[in-house]
Design an enzyme around this catalytic site. Structure first.
Site, PDB file in Angstrom:
ATOM      1  N   HIS A 162      62.122 -43.224  -4.238  1.00 35.59           N
ATOM      2  CA  HIS A 162      63.377 -43.184  -3.480  1.00 35.59           C
ATOM      3  C   HIS A 162      64.481 -42.350  -4.121  1.00 35.59           C
ATOM      4  CE1 HIS A 162      65.305 -46.952  -5.572  1.00 35.59           C
ATOM      5  NE2 HIS A 162      64.581 -46.258  -6.415  1.00 35.59           N
ATOM      6  N   HIS A 163      64.216 -41.715  -5.262  1.00 39.27           N
ATOM      7  CA  HIS A 163      65.214 -40.814  -5.856  1.00 39.27           C
ATOM      8  C   HIS A 163      64.970 -39.355  -5.471  1.00 39.27           C
ATOM      9  CE1 HIS A 163      66.797 -44.120  -8.079  1.00 39.27           C
ATOM     10  NE2 HIS A 163      65.735 -44.253  -8.852  1.00 39.27           N
ATOM     11  N   CYS A 164      63.890 -39.083  -4.756  1.00 39.99           N
ATOM     12  CA  CYS A 164      63.576 -37.705  -4.384  1.00 39.99           C
ATOM     13  C   CYS A 164      64.046 -37.418  -2.964  1.00 39.99           C
ATOM     14  CB  CYS A 164      62.073 -37.455  -4.489  1.00 39.99           C
ATOM     15  SG  CYS A 164      61.630 -35.721  -4.222  1.00 39.99           S
ATOM     16  N   GLN A 204      69.808 -47.543  -6.883  1.00 37.84           N
ATOM     17  CA  GLN A 204      70.221 -46.972  -5.605  1.00 37.84           C
ATOM     18  C   GLN A 204      69.193 -45.944  -5.127  1.00 37.84           C
ATOM     19  OE1 GLN A 204      73.665 -44.482  -5.930  1.00 37.84           O
ATOM     20  NE2 GLN A 204      73.498 -43.748  -3.828  1.00 37.84           N
ATOM     21  N   ASN A 206      69.000 -42.993  -3.718  1.00 36.68           N
ATOM     22  CA  ASN A 206      69.798 -41.835  -3.326  1.00 36.68           C
ATOM     23  C   ASN A 206      68.995 -40.722  -2.663  1.00 36.68           C
ATOM     24  OD1 ASN A 206      68.610 -41.417  -5.943  1.00 36.68           O
ATOM     25  ND2 ASN A 206      69.990 -39.680  -6.258  1.00 36.68           N
TER      26      ASN A 206
END
Length: 375
Positions: A162-164, A204, A206
């Site tokens: 979920h950070h990509c 988070q 992001n």
């Protein structure tokens, strides 16, 4: 459920193997031994347990919930698959792009995976031992999206990067599998016009937030430790329901907030599918998460999400995301087994199940039964 076709009768905008038919004898649990990252001990230089996915499968087999024959084997996402979301420039930076210099490929991947020695590995080893496993997990998430719509639920025992975002990786996330799964569904599956992401990793999310910043079809609920990576203020603008936690948040407060806001999010907008990012880095003692949730609290959290989806008849796709202790594999397996016991997966989900409630079992005394330390 039916798949969309273009004017020439092809599914979607390009040919893909990720939406192939799956035998009815298989459970909608997606995995491949290729998920596990092992090479000369380099994986030990990052706190992430790069073999946890195989351990989850081992525990589920031990409990006779799955066999090799009932698992859906994940396929690697092709470049054409990845280009549904990612820019050519970004994918080239992950490869040996001559235009960017002889070492650019290794620098980018070393930065994303947070394993500095990757910088000095030959490109073919980076591709085979690091990026291929991540592409296979990404393919697994896309496959699980279709399965969730067909079966009502699906679990990719991996993914959750979920950070990509489309043009940037980070935090051990090289491919935007959550964004890709949703875009594939929007493009290829009839009846999917709205999606809700429930991101309960300690960090988070992001990446998908940046990707869907201007997309009103996607509702994002994110519950995370406000004090840790990535602190992406720009991406926070995409969050429709933001729950920021403090250091050391424990079971009772956490589960109350998760249940309250999950109900609120699903009552506010009814999606056609839920993508549930079920990170276990909320576990007490996690070296990166900074929260203090017990193993039982994680099991209860997952039950809350699946029960909310089941009660409304909304298909749900779960990915396993972060978790930086050796014990998280056992907890993920225990949670999946609990979902089966509760009738929420593995068969017809019970329509009689009432709303979940955070019981007295989730007291602080319970959360203090186990104390963990970082790797």
């Amino acid at each position: 459920m039916s798949t969309k076709e273009d004017s020439e009768g092809r599914k979607g905008s390009h040919q893909t193997e990720l939406y192939s038919e799956v035998p009815a004898s298989c459970l909608p649990i997606v995995y491949s031994p290729m998920y596990n990252i092992t090479f000369m001990g380099l994986e030990k230089l990052h706190p992430f347990d790069a073999g946890k996915w195989g351990k989850v499968i081992h525990f589920l087999k031990e409990e006779q919930f799955i066999t090799d024959e009932t698992i859906v084997p994940a396929r690697e996402a092709s470049e054409a698959d990845l280009l549904v979301v990612h820019t050519t420039r970004y994918l080239n930076r992950l490869k040996n792009a001559v235009v960017e210099g002889p070492r650019e490929w290794s620098l980018v991947v070393a930065t994303i995976t947070e394993i500095p020695p990757v910088l000095f590995l030959p490109n073919f080893l980076v591709q085979r031992k690091v990026l291929k496993p991540l592409r296979t997990q990404t393919g697994g998430t896309i496959m699980a999206g279709k399965l969730a719509m067909e079966r009502g639920w699906a679990i990719n025992v991996g993914g959750g990067f979920h950070h990509c975002s489309s043009d940037k990786g980070g935090g051990f996330c090289a491919y935007a599998d959550i964004t890709l799964a949703i875009k594939f569904l929007f493009e290829r599956v009839e009846g999917v016009a709205r999606a809700t992401i429930i991101d309960l990793d300690a960090h988070q999310g992001n990446g998908h937030e940046r990707d869907f910043l201007e997309d009103r079809r996607v509702y994002i609920m994110d519950v995370y430790n406000r004090h840790i990576y990535p602190g992406d203020g720009y991406a926070k603008r995409a969050i429709k329901r933001k729950v920021e936690l403090d250091w050391g948040t424990e079971d009772m407060e956490y589960l109350q907030k998760v249940e309250l806001h999950t109900e609120g999010a699903l009552n506010e907008v009814r999606p056609d599918i839920i993508i549930y990012n079920a990170g276990t880095d909320i576990l007490d003692g996690d070296p990166l998460g900074g929260l203090a949730i017990s193993p039982q609290g994680i099991v209860k959290r997952d039950e809350i999400i699946f029960r909310a989806a089941c009660r409304r008849g909304i298909p749900i796709l779960m990915v396993t995301s972060g978790g930086y202790q050796k014990k998280t594999a056992r907890i993920i397996a225990d949670s999946i087994l609990n979902l089966r016991r509760q009738g929420l997966i593995g068969g017809e989900a019970s329509e009689e199940a009432g709303p979940s409630h955070v019981s007295l079992m989730m007291s602080k005394s319970m959360s203090s039964e186990a104390t963990f330390s970082g790797i």
